[in-house]
Design a protein around this motif. Sequence first.
Motif, PDB file in Angstrom:
ATOM      1  N   ARG B 226       0.881  -1.153   0.000  1.00  0.00           N
ATOM      2  CA  ARG B 226       0.000   0.000   0.000  1.00  0.00           C
ATOM      3  C   ARG B 226       0.920   1.204   0.000  1.00  0.00           C
ATOM      4  O   ARG B 226       1.774   1.339   0.857  1.00  0.00           O
ATOM      5  N   LYS B 227       0.742   2.069  -0.958  1.00  0.00           N
ATOM      6  CA  LYS B 227       1.612   3.235  -1.037  1.00  0.00           C
ATOM      7  C   LYS B 227       1.007   4.399  -0.276  1.00  0.00           C
ATOM      8  O   LYS B 227      -0.209   4.561  -0.248  1.00  0.00           O
ATOM      9  N   GLY B 228       1.879   5.191   0.328  1.00  0.00           N
ATOM     10  CA  GLY B 228       1.406   6.409   0.973  1.00  0.00           C
ATOM     11  C   GLY B 228       0.872   7.335  -0.104  1.00  0.00           C
ATOM     12  O   GLY B 228       1.279   7.270  -1.266  1.00  0.00           O
ATOM     13  N   GLY B 229      -0.067   8.186   0.245  1.00  0.00           N
ATOM     14  CA  GLY B 229      -0.645   9.085  -0.742  1.00  0.00           C
ATOM     15  C   GLY B 229      -0.045  10.461  -0.607  1.00  0.00           C
ATOM     16  O   GLY B 229       1.176  10.609  -0.533  1.00  0.00           O
ATOM     17  N   VAL B 230      -0.887  11.438  -0.512  1.00  0.00           N
ATOM     18  CA  VAL B 230      -0.412  12.817  -0.481  1.00  0.00           C
ATOM     19  C   VAL B 230      -0.673  13.437   0.887  1.00  0.00           C
ATOM     20  O   VAL B 230      -1.499  12.967   1.652  1.00  0.00           O
ATOM     21  N   LYS B 231       0.071  14.506   1.162  1.00  0.00           N
ATOM     22  CA  LYS B 231      -0.240  15.316   2.340  1.00  0.00           C
ATOM     23  C   LYS B 231      -1.098  16.481   1.868  1.00  0.00           C
ATOM     24  O   LYS B 231      -0.812  17.093   0.834  1.00  0.00           O
ATOM     25  N   VAL B 232      -2.140  16.745   2.601  1.00  0.00           N
ATOM     26  CA  VAL B 232      -2.980  17.895   2.267  1.00  0.00           C
ATOM     27  C   VAL B 232      -2.584  19.046   3.177  1.00  0.00           C
ATOM     28  O   VAL B 232      -2.060  18.832   4.270  1.00  0.00           O
ATOM     29  N   LYS B 233      -2.830  20.296   2.719  1.00  0.00           N
ATOM     30  CA  LYS B 233      -2.317  21.403   3.524  1.00  0.00           C
ATOM     31  C   LYS B 233      -3.263  21.813   4.636  1.00  0.00           C
ATOM     32  O   LYS B 233      -2.840  22.269   5.685  1.00  0.00           O
ATOM     33  N   ASP B 234      -4.552  21.591   4.430  1.00  0.00           N
ATOM     34  CA  ASP B 234      -5.485  21.970   5.489  1.00  0.00           C
ATOM     35  C   ASP B 234      -6.789  21.182   5.381  1.00  0.00           C
ATOM     36  O   ASP B 234      -6.949  20.350   4.479  1.00  0.00           O
ATOM     37  N   VAL B 235      -7.683  21.460   6.310  1.00  0.00           N
ATOM     38  CA  VAL B 235      -8.939  20.725   6.369  1.00  0.00           C
ATOM     39  C   VAL B 235      -9.757  20.925   5.094  1.00  0.00           C
ATOM     40  O   VAL B 235     -10.361  19.982   4.570  1.00  0.00           O
ATOM     41  N   ALA B 236      -9.731  22.156   4.558  1.00  0.00           N
ATOM     42  CA  ALA B 236     -10.516  22.436   3.355  1.00  0.00           C
ATOM     43  C   ALA B 236     -10.070  21.545   2.202  1.00  0.00           C
ATOM     44  O   ALA B 236     -10.893  20.966   1.485  1.00  0.00           O
ATOM     45  N   GLU B 237      -8.747  21.416   2.041  1.00  0.00           N
ATOM     46  CA  GLU B 237      -8.244  20.587   0.956  1.00  0.00           C
ATOM     47  C   GLU B 237      -8.594  19.111   1.194  1.00  0.00           C
ATOM     48  O   GLU B 237      -8.943  18.383   0.257  1.00  0.00           O
ATOM     49  N   LEU B 238      -8.535  18.687   2.456  1.00  0.00           N
ATOM     50  CA  LEU B 238      -8.877  17.305   2.792  1.00  0.00           C
ATOM     51  C   LEU B 238     -10.324  17.005   2.390  1.00  0.00           C
ATOM     52  O   LEU B 238     -10.606  16.004   1.716  1.00  0.00           O
ATOM     53  N   VAL B 239     -11.221  17.900   2.778  1.00  0.00           N
ATOM     54  CA  VAL B 239     -12.636  17.674   2.483  1.00  0.00           C
ATOM     55  C   VAL B 239     -12.859  17.641   0.972  1.00  0.00           C
ATOM     56  O   VAL B 239     -13.571  16.776   0.453  1.00  0.00           O
ATOM     57  N   SER B 240     -12.210  18.554   0.265  1.00  0.00           N
ATOM     58  CA  SER B 240     -12.436  18.612  -1.171  1.00  0.00           C
ATOM     59  C   SER B 240     -11.905  17.350  -1.861  1.00  0.00           C
ATOM     60  O   SER B 240     -12.539  16.787  -2.743  1.00  0.00           O
ATOM     61  N   LYS B 241     -10.742  16.861  -1.407  1.00  0.00           N
ATOM     62  CA  LYS B 241     -10.195  15.625  -1.996  1.00  0.00           C
ATOM     63  C   LYS B 241     -11.091  14.423  -1.699  1.00  0.00           C
ATOM     64  O   LYS B 241     -11.292  13.558  -2.552  1.00  0.00           O
ATOM     65  N   LEU B 242     -11.588  14.366  -0.466  1.00  0.00           N
ATOM     66  CA  LEU B 242     -12.428  13.223  -0.090  1.00  0.00           C
ATOM     67  C   LEU B 242     -13.702  13.216  -0.921  1.00  0.00           C
ATOM     68  O   LEU B 242     -14.237  12.181  -1.272  1.00  0.00           O
ATOM     69  N   LYS B 243     -14.161  14.437  -1.236  1.00  0.00           N
ATOM     70  CA  LYS B 243     -15.422  14.547  -1.955  1.00  0.00           C
ATOM     71  C   LYS B 243     -15.227  14.259  -3.443  1.00  0.00           C
ATOM     72  O   LYS B 243     -15.893  13.396  -4.012  1.00  0.00           O
ATOM     73  N   THR B 244     -14.275  14.940  -4.048  1.00  0.00           N
ATOM     74  CA  THR B 244     -14.169  14.843  -5.503  1.00  0.00           C
ATOM     75  C   THR B 244     -13.255  13.706  -5.961  1.00  0.00           C
ATOM     76  O   THR B 244     -13.590  12.953  -6.872  1.00  0.00           O
ATOM     77  N   GLU B 245     -12.102  13.548  -5.301  1.00  0.00           N
ATOM     78  CA  GLU B 245     -11.125  12.574  -5.771  1.00  0.00           C
ATOM     79  C   GLU B 245     -11.461  11.169  -5.263  1.00  0.00           C
ATOM     80  O   GLU B 245     -11.545  10.209  -6.028  1.00  0.00           O
ATOM     81  N   ALA B 246     -11.666  11.038  -3.945  1.00  0.00           N
ATOM     82  CA  ALA B 246     -11.899   9.718  -3.357  1.00  0.00           C
ATOM     83  C   ALA B 246     -13.367   9.313  -3.458  1.00  0.00           C
ATOM     84  O   ALA B 246     -13.691   8.128  -3.486  1.00  0.00           O
ATOM     85  N   GLY B 247     -14.241  10.298  -3.516  1.00  0.00           N
ATOM     86  CA  GLY B 247     -15.661   9.998  -3.645  1.00  0.00           C
ATOM     87  C   GLY B 247     -16.250   9.248  -2.472  1.00  0.00           C
ATOM     88  O   GLY B 247     -17.156   8.435  -2.623  1.00  0.00           O
ATOM     89  N   VAL B 248     -15.740   9.510  -1.271  1.00  0.00           N
ATOM     90  CA  VAL B 248     -16.256   8.774  -0.115  1.00  0.00           C
ATOM     91  C   VAL B 248     -17.198   9.609   0.756  1.00  0.00           C
ATOM     92  O   VAL B 248     -17.690   9.121   1.764  1.00  0.00           O
ATOM     93  N   LEU B 249     -17.418  10.867   0.373  1.00  0.00           N
ATOM     94  CA  LEU B 249     -18.337  11.670   1.214  1.00  0.00           C
ATOM     95  C   LEU B 249     -19.704  11.786   0.559  1.00  0.00           C
ATOM     96  O   LEU B 249     -19.806  11.887  -0.649  1.00  0.00           O
TER      97      LEU B 249
END
Lengths: 314, 249
Positions: B226-249
């Motif tokens: 399992r490869k490590g992914g990316v570091k996000v800079k803040d909560v806003a970026e985390l939420v946006s990635k989870l929503k659009t990229e990972a599609g888990v929200l």
Amino acid sequence: MTTLLIAEHDNASIKDATNKTLTAAAALGADVHVLVAGANAKGAADAAAKLAGVKKVLLADNAAYAHDLAEPLAALIVSLASGYDALVAPATSRFKNVMPRVAALLDVMQVSEIIKVVSPDTFERPIYAGNAIQTVKSKDAKKVITVRTSTFAAAGEGGSAPVEDVAAAADPGLSSFIGEEVAKSDRPELTSAKIIVSGGRAMQSRENFAKYIEPLADKLSAGVGASRAAVDAGYAPNDWQVGQTGKVVAPELYVAIGISGAIQHLAGMKDSKVIVAINKDEDAPIFQVADYGLVADLYQAVPELTDALGKLGK
Amino acid sequence: MKVLVPVKRVVDFNVKVRVKSDGTGVELANVKMSMNPFDEIAVEEALRLKEAGKATEVVVVSIGPAQASETIRTGLAMGADRGILVKAEGNVEPLAVAKLLKAVADAEKPGLVILGKQAIDDDSNQTGQMLAALLGWPQATFASKLEVEGSDFKVTREVDGGLQTVKLKGPAIVTTDLRLNEPRYASLPNIMKAKKKPIDDKSAADYGVDLTPHLEVLKTAEPPGRKGGVKVKDVAELVSKLKTEAGVL
Ligand SMILES: Cc1cc2nc3c(=O)[nH]c(=O)nc-3n(C[C@H](O)[C@H](O)[C@H](O)COP(=O)(O)OP(=O)(O)OC[C@H]3O[C@@H](n4cnc5c(N)ncnc54)[C@H](O)[C@@H]3O)c2cc1C
Ligand SMILES: Cc1cc2nc3c(=O)[nH]c(=O)nc-3n(C[C@H](O)[C@H](O)[C@H](O)COP(=O)(O)OP(=O)(O)OC[C@H]3O[C@@H](n4cnc5c(N)ncnc54)[C@H](O)[C@@H]3O)c2cc1C
């Protein structure tokens, strides 16, 4: 060739672990019968009868099976074993307790926590906290198998199998039930939750779990987990422990908060689809498995995240 | 009451094992070995029973190669009275271990056997339950609390939904969970004293137990990485990635 699946249930209904184990049992290629052992368990038996692919349900309804005592339950399973080539159960605490007892009574070596059925006698199972995967072939004529449910998809409904009553086996009367403390919670169970939020030692207290972890879990309709360090310190109850020696989970999303990522913890969650880690130490090993890592103080980041999800309408 | 504690020599929990490149097993050469952590908890519990006047003697037993005597010494240094080493080479499965332990229990007649709930190498979580079956004794696995009541035992167990308390008619089998106690460290004087404590040398053949494995290990492989992914800079970026990229929200 017939396989007996021993069901995990709460008397009224069957648990998701049973549906997942059915997928593994069906992969053995033989007909599958399901044993429901419980007290007033007709509801669970009827639910099992509806599972797709189940040929028959055996219902052992007796007070002796009310409290998961290993000795009478093992005696029951052994009394039915002669009709089956394989006995299969989920690796829940109930069957981790009882199946090795069954295996020894049958002079069979159990195959523990399989993650894949390669062929009817060959299986993959993790060893060393999941750091190695062993392929083992059982030479026993009768197989006794426990299944790591997190790696199998849940079988659906669509069957209508007959339910047959079976007699209770003689109870050896070696143990008795005194009591239990079972937390009632509206949250999804850890092993079937689609999303899990877990807290580690950094939570510092039970109150902080309630103040930071639980509101976030509520927003996500998530189950709540913990590291061993958090459980040992009394911040979280024992049944929340995720890891090699706790529960093994594989949700769609696992959020690790203030957890360093020791191998024993990773063993319990590294098969999650998406992993998020929030930790103030940028070198914490958890970041090596996290898809999204946030280096931050959890006491700031977690309330912010909870708020942000609220704004998304969660 | 005599308490018997089976202890297993395993790769230390801090070691991240490597799979051998030819797929025949894991690399065990020059790897730090220790007593299985759950067995330390088992020894500790037995010693506490003795210190509380509820047990008269604590006997540790290990099944394995000659080096398993080191694991027995660790138990003796913690405070156990004597040891039994049953020499057996190679792959001894839990069923065979349980059969050997039954033979030892038949000879020693303990009132209680405390085992670890699982060994952290094979993670089988079987031996205690199998031993209970072979002896026809009751079992309480995953114990977080153990009380002696005459020749019976009251045991609180860690189960999936919380805690369960059962009563066992002695003699009985108990397996330890993490919360049962915090094992002591052996002090230097006790390590010295342990050198003089007796260890009985036995071999599997003494007990006439057939060790032929029932399971054949075809291969041992690395788990999918399992490869490590990316570091996000803040909560806003985390939420946006989870929503659009990972599609888990
Ligand atoms: C036999 C055995 C079995 C075990 N089984 C398990 C098991 O099943 N499950 C399990 O989890 N462990 C298990 N362990 C324990 C494991 O080895 C680790 O000790 C444990 O997982 C550590 O928990 P932790 O990550 O919460 O604590 P720590 O390792 O102390 O990590 C705490 C983390 O929090 C971070 N942090 C601190 N403050 C903040 C803050 N304000 N904001 C953000 N981050 C912060 C720190 O940077 C650190 O990374 C087992 C160990 C043994 C020996
Ligand atoms: C050189 C070597 C090679 C091996 N190769 C293999 C292999 O290829 N495949 C494989 O599956 N296994 C192998 N093993 C491990 C061996 O098979 C295990 O001892 C056995 O499978 C027990 O499983 P477990 O420890 O997971 O049992 P568990 O049921 O998890 O152990 C629970 C408890 O039982 C007691 N216990 C278990 N074993 C012993 C023991 N030996 N002595 C005293 N108490 C004990 C302890 O109290 C322990 O906490 C090897 C071992 C050695 C030394």
